[in-house]
Design an enzyme around this catalytic site. Sequence first.
Site, short mmCIF file in Angstrom:
data_model
loop_
_atom_site.label_atom_id
_atom_site.label_comp_id
_atom_site.label_asym_id
_atom_site.label_seq_id
_atom_site.Cartn_x
_atom_site.Cartn_y
_atom_site.Cartn_z
CD GLN A 132 -1.09 2.30 2.26
OE1 GLN A 132 -0.23 1.99 3.06
NE2 GLN A 132 -1.48 3.56 2.08
CE1 TYR A 175 -2.67 6.61 3.41
CE2 TYR A 175 -0.99 5.57 4.77
CZ TYR A 175 -2.31 5.86 4.52
OH TYR A 175 -3.29 5.43 5.38
CB THR A 217 -4.29 4.98 0.33
OG1 THR A 217 -4.21 3.59 0.72
CG2 THR A 217 -5.36 5.66 1.17
CG HIS A 242 -8.88 5.73 5.46
ND1 HIS A 242 -8.00 5.62 4.41
CD2 HIS A 242 -8.12 5.64 6.58
CE1 HIS A 242 -6.77 5.50 4.86
NE2 HIS A 242 -6.82 5.49 6.19
NE ARG A 272 -15.47 -4.31 12.73
CZ ARG A 272 -14.80 -3.60 11.84
NH1 ARG A 272 -14.52 -4.15 10.65
NH2 ARG A 272 -14.40 -2.38 12.09
#
Length: 372
Positions: free
Chosen positions: A125, A127, A153, A254, A289
């Site tokens: 990932q 940034y 992202t 996010h 979840r």
Amino acid sequence: MPLRLDDVERAAAAVLPDAVRDFVAGGSGAERTLADNRAALDRIRVVPRALRDVSACSAATTLLSRQVAMPVATAPIGYQKLVHPQGELAAAAAAKAAGVPFTVGTLSSFPLEQVAAVGATTWFQLYWLRDRALSFDLVRRAEAAGCAAVMLTVDVPWMGRRLRDMSNGFALPDDVVAANFTTGTASEAHRASPGGSALAAHTSTAFDPSLSWADLEELRRRTRLPLIVKGLLDPADAVRAVEAGADAVVVSNHGGRQLDGAVASADVLEAVCAAVAGRCEVLLDSGVRSGTDVLKALASGASGVLVGRPLLWGLATGGAEGARGVLGLLAEEFRDALGLAGCSGVAEARRLRVLRRASQDGTGVGEGAVWR
């Protein structure tokens, strides 16, 4: 033995320092979007099919053309050493054992090379940093380390107002660092200040808020790896990401940690899937979840989901074994949901119908029950 991921969350809350617990659990602002992520998934009802042979029921599928044990990957989460000394190394070992991709973040507390060496299918990932050369160097390192994809992202020009962290004056302890950078690069993240978040202060200087479509196109030209774009909610942005060369998009707010008041990810998933029309894979992030949530995402058109906070709860309570337990429980729940919905595999789950109910106050997607 925990029977639900909620049980693991409660156990983690009991062992984590209050400020770390808040950092993991919290959202931005009044945390309305954080709550909406769960509410949106809870509004979805799956319509099971009957008289289907599910005696051989498999959760296995592919993500980005690689075989996975279930349509799940771990979400990128920085500084996992906050909850366990082995941090990302333990989490990656759990993902490897579970047969799902592990996403190592730019803000990993262990170097990406060390995490990739654990042997899980590893996604990196990214940034977008003000130092463009450093951004591209991180991508080069990910390629050299054998990472299977790059995930950019795009929803963090700066960190959202996370009031729990601000109230706690949250800062990293001295033994937790952004290990992908040279010593001292992230020193601001260790400086506590009343009424402020040291991490927010650091990212405001490190992240580049001018990230644009041209930069995405440049990243596409610079890497041979599959490209995932994370943090899209508008179908038009998803279409543009495909046109810029994205192999997958992640429908994500996010985890409710950026714009408070943003739409819940699950509420726009179907629209994004319809807009891209099979031209790229679509993953759902924010609020997953349970294995039933995974089934709901597939029935709404997704290729799979990302799971974030539950992995940290498992790490906090039992290191690699605890994280493996979280993924194992998710796999057990998902296979159970598949079979009970009349599906022998993931492809059939994507053909299920769903009902999406309006929220109690009359808001949300549709009024009453809506067929897809």
